[in-house]
Design a protein around this motif. Structure first.
Motif, PDB file in Angstrom:
ATOM      1  N   GLY A   1      -6.936   8.950  -6.015  1.00 44.52           N
ATOM      2  CA  GLY A   1      -5.533   9.027  -5.602  1.00 44.52           C
ATOM      3  C   GLY A   1      -5.290   8.769  -4.135  1.00 44.52           C
ATOM      4  N   SER A   2      -6.344   8.658  -3.340  1.00 45.19           N
ATOM      5  CA  SER A   2      -6.172   8.417  -1.907  1.00 45.19           C
ATOM      6  C   SER A   2      -5.719   6.980  -1.656  1.00 45.19           C
ATOM      7  N   PRO A   3      -4.958   6.741  -0.590  1.00 43.67           N
ATOM      8  CA  PRO A   3      -4.410   5.402  -0.324  1.00 43.67           C
ATOM      9  C   PRO A   3      -5.472   4.390   0.075  1.00 43.67           C
ATOM     10  N   LEU A   4      -5.104   3.138  -0.056  1.00 48.15           N
ATOM     11  CA  LEU A   4      -5.999   2.044   0.330  1.00 48.15           C
ATOM     12  C   LEU A   4      -5.877   1.777   1.823  1.00 48.15           C
TER      13      LEU A   4
ATOM     14  N   ARG B   1       0.818  -1.208   0.000  1.00 48.81           N
ATOM     15  CA  ARG B   1       0.000   0.000   0.000  1.00 48.81           C
ATOM     16  C   ARG B   1       0.856   1.264   0.000  1.00 48.81           C
TER      17      ARG B   1
ATOM     18  N   CYS C   1      -4.085   2.722  -5.424  1.00 49.29           N
ATOM     19  CA  CYS C   1      -4.871   3.734  -4.727  1.00 49.29           C
ATOM     20  C   CYS C   1      -6.296   3.732  -5.269  1.00 49.29           C
TER      21      CYS C   1
ATOM     22  N   HIS D   1      -2.671   9.940 -11.786  1.00 49.75           N
ATOM     23  CA  HIS D   1      -1.937   9.641 -10.544  1.00 49.75           C
ATOM     24  C   HIS D   1      -0.617   8.916 -10.833  1.00 49.75           C
TER      25      HIS D   1
ATOM     26  N   ARG E   1       5.172   3.803  -4.016  1.00 50.33           N
ATOM     27  CA  ARG E   1       4.927   4.958  -4.878  1.00 50.33           C
ATOM     28  C   ARG E   1       5.708   4.778  -6.175  1.00 50.33           C
TER      29      ARG E   1
ATOM     30  N   ASP F   1       2.946   9.722  -6.152  1.00 52.64           N
ATOM     31  CA  ASP F   1       1.635   9.067  -6.108  1.00 52.64           C
ATOM     32  C   ASP F   1       1.761   7.591  -5.761  1.00 52.64           C
ATOM     33  N   PHE F   2       0.738   7.069  -5.083  1.00 50.79           N
ATOM     34  CA  PHE F   2       0.720   5.656  -4.732  1.00 50.79           C
ATOM     35  C   PHE F   2       0.445   4.804  -5.971  1.00 50.79           C
TER      36      PHE F   2
END
Length: 376
Positions: free
Chosen positions: A289-292, A212, A285, A276, A215, A281-282
């Motif tokens: 773009g928000s993380p898991l 997770r 995601c 992303h 990047r 950026d992860f």
């Protein structure tokens, strides 16, 4: 009247009767600092004063504190641990203390905590079927704050050091995919929004938080390498935070299988479409773009496990660690050397890796012993 007069007369210097407290007061000064003691018997008070003088002279005196264990633990964490340990470690200490100690012996005065208190805590946790690892981590949090209390001369000794972790129930044998179950799992992944996440986990042996945290700047598609530099932790009420890996050896570089390179190539195209694909950026995601979160990962694995069961495919409980263990098992079966597997998995010591070998190769013991036939 005669008794009261007796209490007031012929007392040693520095000792007097306090009518309001109905006991004797002893006062003395050492190196400019005043000390006061009370007792119901003046002779015992005189002995205590002499003993305290000696302790002060030898540097052994410890001032009794009315601070509770809870108060001291909070002070210790903020003053001594917050800036010296990994954030994940800090959170683990905080969570274990809050769950198992704060509402119980944490309310007692620090100076009143005994080894028996600690042992009862351990035993109660054992009786509630907590794993030995959970008890050890709880003990580690307690041990650290008590050691510092001793160094700060708040208590005379560390009661945690004398308590023993009780024998707990043996761990259940780790569940690992057979090759057939692994095929069924991969087939069931098709169409899942986390399909590529689980495929990469299975083919690299990375930990949940490590995948997770990946990047794009840690992915080298030209050299076919991925670099593990962080783990992603979920901080309650604060969102997500990148933390250093579990151990020093967890920071590592892993060569990619061709399938992994293909997965990341496809993922890169998706990331570009979603905007992303930047270095920060992860890799994995949500569309925004928000993380898991761990919850999303666990929830999707639970859904897949349930669907497999409904189709008559009986598998054990599936977690990300199941996939990590499956990777290790396939690597061992393929003949990978222990030291190489250790570096890929990021184990802190070789014994952890060798335990995997002992588990995977147990069925080969008979074959190996057969080779000794006729030698003796």
């Amino acid at each position: 009247m005669a008794e009261k007069k007796k209490k007031k007369e012929n007392l040693p210097r520095g000792i007097m009767w306090r009518e309001d407290r109905q006991r004797y007061l002893g006062r003395f000064t050492y190196q400019g600092k005043a000390y006061v003691l009370y007792d119901e018997e003046w002779r015992r008070l005189e002995q205590r004063i002499a003993a305290m003088r000696q302790e002060l002279k030898e540097g052994r005196y410890i001032k009794e504190s009315c601070q509770t264990l809870n108060d001291w633990f909070d002070e210790w964490m903020n003053t001594y641990k917050k800036s010296t340990v990994k954030y994940g470690t800090y959170q683990n200490y905080q969570n274990h203390y809050n769950f198992y100690i704060r509402g119980g012996i944490g309310k007692k005065k620090l100076k009143d905590i005994t080894t028996t208190d600690i042992q009862i805590l351990y035993n109660e946790m054992r009786d509630r079927n907590f794993a030995a690892g959970t008890i050890k981590l709880t003990g580690a949090a307690l041990n650290g704050c008590m050691k510092r209390a001793v160094l700060n001369r708040m208590i005379p000794f560390n009661p945690v050091a004398l308590a023993e972790i009780p024998k707990c129930k043996e761990k259940k044998e780790r569940y690992v995919f057979s090759r057939e179950e692994q095929k069924q799992f991969l087939k069931e992944l098709e169409g899942s929004y986390l399909e590529e996440f689980f495929q990469l986990t299975l083919m690299t042996g990375l930990r949940n938080g490590e995948v997770r945290a990946l990047r794009w700047k840690e992915i080298d598609l030209e050299k076919k390498q991925l670099h593990v530099n962080h783990t992603l932790i979920d901080v309650g009420g604060e969102g997500f935070r990148l933390d250093t890996p579990k151990t020093k050896t967890s920071r590592r570089t892993i060569p990619m299988l061709s399938q992994v390179a293909d997965i990341l190539e496809r993922r890169k195209l998706t990331a570009k479409e979603e905007g992303h694909e930047g270095k920060e950026d992860f890799v994995f995601c949500l569309p925004d773009g928000s993380p898991l979160s761990r919850f999303r990962i666990a929830n999707e694995l639970e859904r897949i496990e349930k669907h497999l069961s409904e189709e008559g495919v009986e598998v054990g409980h599936i977690t990300c660690h199941t996939l990590r263990h499956a990777f290790a098992t396939r690597a061992i079966e393929g003949g990978m050397k222990p030291q190489v597997l250790k570096t890929i998995l990021g184990h802190s010591n070789i014994s952890m890796t060798l335990d995997l070998y002992a588990h995977v190769l147990k069925d080969e013991k008979i074959q190996e012993m057969d080779l000794l036939e006729g030698i003796f």
